[in-house]
Design a protein around this motif. Structure first.
Motif, PDB file in Angstrom:
ATOM      1  N   VAL A 142      44.646  29.207  43.043  1.00 48.06           N
ATOM      2  CA  VAL A 142      45.540  29.797  44.034  1.00 48.06           C
ATOM      3  C   VAL A 142      46.923  29.965  43.412  1.00 48.06           C
ATOM      4  O   VAL A 142      47.450  29.053  42.773  1.00 48.06           O
ATOM      5  CB  VAL A 142      45.616  28.914  45.296  1.00 48.06           C
ATOM      6  N   HIS A 143      47.508  31.149  43.619  1.00 43.52           N
ATOM      7  CA  HIS A 143      48.794  31.471  43.010  1.00 43.52           C
ATOM      8  C   HIS A 143      49.727  32.102  44.049  1.00 43.52           C
ATOM      9  O   HIS A 143      49.272  32.658  45.052  1.00 43.52           O
ATOM     10  CB  HIS A 143      48.614  32.463  41.852  1.00 43.52           C
ATOM     11  N   ILE A 144      51.018  32.023  43.774  1.00 45.08           N
ATOM     12  CA  ILE A 144      52.021  32.744  44.560  1.00 45.08           C
ATOM     13  C   ILE A 144      52.527  33.906  43.715  1.00 45.08           C
ATOM     14  O   ILE A 144      52.984  33.708  42.584  1.00 45.08           O
ATOM     15  CB  ILE A 144      53.188  31.825  44.959  1.00 45.08           C
ATOM     16  N   LEU A 145      52.429  35.124  44.272  1.00 49.62           N
ATOM     17  CA  LEU A 145      52.851  36.323  43.561  1.00 49.62           C
ATOM     18  C   LEU A 145      53.987  37.019  44.294  1.00 49.62           C
ATOM     19  O   LEU A 145      54.123  36.891  45.513  1.00 49.62           O
ATOM     20  CB  LEU A 145      51.681  37.297  43.404  1.00 49.62           C
ATOM     21  N   GLU A 146      54.769  37.765  43.547  1.00 48.87           N
ATOM     22  CA  GLU A 146      55.819  38.592  44.133  1.00 48.87           C
ATOM     23  C   GLU A 146      55.240  39.979  44.377  1.00 48.87           C
ATOM     24  O   GLU A 146      54.673  40.595  43.470  1.00 48.87           O
ATOM     25  CB  GLU A 146      57.013  38.676  43.186  1.00 48.87           C
ATOM     26  N   ARG A 147      55.373  40.463  45.626  1.00 51.39           N
ATOM     27  CA  ARG A 147      54.862  41.783  45.979  1.00 51.39           C
ATOM     28  C   ARG A 147      55.925  42.566  46.733  1.00 51.39           C
ATOM     29  O   ARG A 147      56.868  41.991  47.270  1.00 51.39           O
ATOM     30  CB  ARG A 147      53.595  41.669  46.838  1.00 51.39           C
ATOM     31  N   LYS A 169      57.032  37.162  48.726  1.00 53.64           N
ATOM     32  CA  LYS A 169      56.016  36.335  48.082  1.00 53.64           C
ATOM     33  C   LYS A 169      54.748  36.304  48.932  1.00 53.64           C
ATOM     34  O   LYS A 169      54.797  36.325  50.155  1.00 53.64           O
ATOM     35  CB  LYS A 169      56.542  34.924  47.885  1.00 53.64           C
ATOM     36  N   SER A 170      53.607  36.238  48.222  1.00 52.30           N
ATOM     37  CA  SER A 170      52.305  36.236  48.885  1.00 52.30           C
ATOM     38  C   SER A 170      51.363  35.312  48.132  1.00 52.30           C
ATOM     39  O   SER A 170      51.494  35.142  46.909  1.00 52.30           O
ATOM     40  CB  SER A 170      51.747  37.659  48.920  1.00 52.30           C
ATOM     41  N   ILE A 171      50.419  34.693  48.832  1.00 48.92           N
ATOM     42  CA  ILE A 171      49.474  33.763  48.219  1.00 48.92           C
ATOM     43  C   ILE A 171      48.145  34.472  47.978  1.00 48.92           C
ATOM     44  O   ILE A 171      47.584  35.103  48.887  1.00 48.92           O
ATOM     45  CB  ILE A 171      49.256  32.531  49.110  1.00 48.92           C
ATOM     46  N   VAL A 172      47.638  34.363  46.748  1.00 48.41           N
ATOM     47  CA  VAL A 172      46.385  35.014  46.382  1.00 48.41           C
ATOM     48  C   VAL A 172      45.504  34.036  45.609  1.00 48.41           C
ATOM     49  O   VAL A 172      45.989  33.040  45.048  1.00 48.41           O
ATOM     50  CB  VAL A 172      46.626  36.276  45.520  1.00 48.41           C
TER      51      VAL A 172
END
Length: 333
Positions: free
Chosen positions: A11-16, A2-5
């Motif tokens: 602001v969102h948390i995405l799976e990378r 998970k990463s914050i963008v």
């Protein structure tokens, strides 16, 4: 992972995909990362229609060492600095030139601020001040507070200014002369320098075009310096610059090596004898100052948020009157 963008002003948390180690890099499992309010809030504001990774200062545990790495080993706790390698993410792939080992007895949360510390240290190096000289620090957000503390530790005569009484009081607890009134600050400056003026003024405030650029020239001595650290346009009147033969300087990030692809992407360090203080060595110096208790960063660590709740932390940082200068993001992965 998970990463914050930032995307579309939020602001969102995405799976990378998790990064894979490569030569001269460290794969780091993040323990804590620090929010840099000025930089990150600005990025949120320009994120319409795109995704921008947030963060640049963190601490974690080495999971894997790339080929050619000899100064680090698996299990080392390291501080790291510099986007796009460092951000608010569960795993980081960072060149060794942007890392430094955290002293054994140092709280990892303090090391999460190493990137901000490196930027503060470099700003003071750009000013080329000697101990006993007088520096005015204008703007007491996270970076301004850090600069004032390090300058004080270096035996400089520090005078600080911010319109926020709350932020002023934070530095006053360190015994640093801090003011929310320009007139009071000017009176202290003239008394301290026998009406000669400051050796340097460091502008850490934001706001693009600002009257502070004009005012700062009035506060320096003849041949004094103004160092732009914050997001301010260098709008200086020639007559005032000429009258004092003033030096106008800009401090870029954490030191030599920043934005140099050979130094960062290829992890090729500069020779110690020719470039004494790189951005990586400034990170290590911040760690030394904290470890030896030369500076106290505990007031910056009052707000810790869980990674999954991090998007909400940015709302508090938009409140300029808040004493919360940053949030430390904790990773429980």
């Amino acid at each position: 992972m998970k990463s914050i963008v930032a995307s579309n002003g939020a602001v969102h948390i995405l799976e990378r995909e998790s990064p894979r180690v490569k030569p001269s890099f460290l794969l780091i499992k993040t323990l804590f990362s620090a929010v840099s309010p000025g930089t990150e809030i600005e990025l949120i504001g320009v994120s319409e229609g795109k995704e921008i990774s947030l963060g640049y200062s963190a601490v974690g545990v080495v999971e894997e060492c790339g080929e050619g790495v000899s100064d680090y080993q698996i299990g080392d706790v390291v501080a790291c600095y510099g986007a796009p390698y460092v951000g608010h993410a569960e795993y980081l792939l960072v060149p060794t030139t942007l890392c430094a080992k955290v002293p054994e007895n140092m709280e990892p949360k303090q090391a999460a601020l190493a990137g901000i510390g490196a930027i503060a240290i470099h700003a003071l190096r750009v000013a080329k001040l000697e101990f006993g000289e007088t520096v005015v620090v204008v703007g007491l957000g996270l970076l301004g507070q850090m600069i004032a503390k390090i300058a004080n530790a270096a035996a400089l005569n520090v005078i600080a200014l911010d319109i926020s009484e709350e932020r002023v009081s934070m530095l006053q607890q360190d015994g640093i002369n801090s003011f929310s009134s320009i007139r009071d600050m000017e009176n202290e400056l003239m008394n301290a320098t026998h009406n000669k003026g400051a050796d340097a003024v460091l502008l850490c405030a934001g706001g693009k075009r600002s009257p502070l650029t004009h005012e700062s020239l009035k506060w320096i001595r003849n041949q004094g310096k103004v160092v732009i650290v914050g997001d301010i346009e260098p709008d200086f009147p020639r007559d005032l610059m000429f009258a004092k033969e003033a030096q106008i300087l800009i401090s870029r990030a954490g030191g030599p090596g920043r934005y140099d692809k050979q130094y960062e992407l290829q992890a090729m360090d500069y020779p110690y004898g020719y470039v004494r203080w790189t951005e990586g060595r400034n990170v290590a110096e911040y760690l030394r100052l904290v470890d030896k208790k030369r500076i106290d960063v505990q007031p910056f660590l009052t707000e810790t948020v869980d990674f999954n709740n991090a998007p909400g932390a940015y709302k508090d940082l938009l409140d300029k009157k808040s004493q919360v200068l940053t949030s430390i993001i904790a990773y429980n992965n």
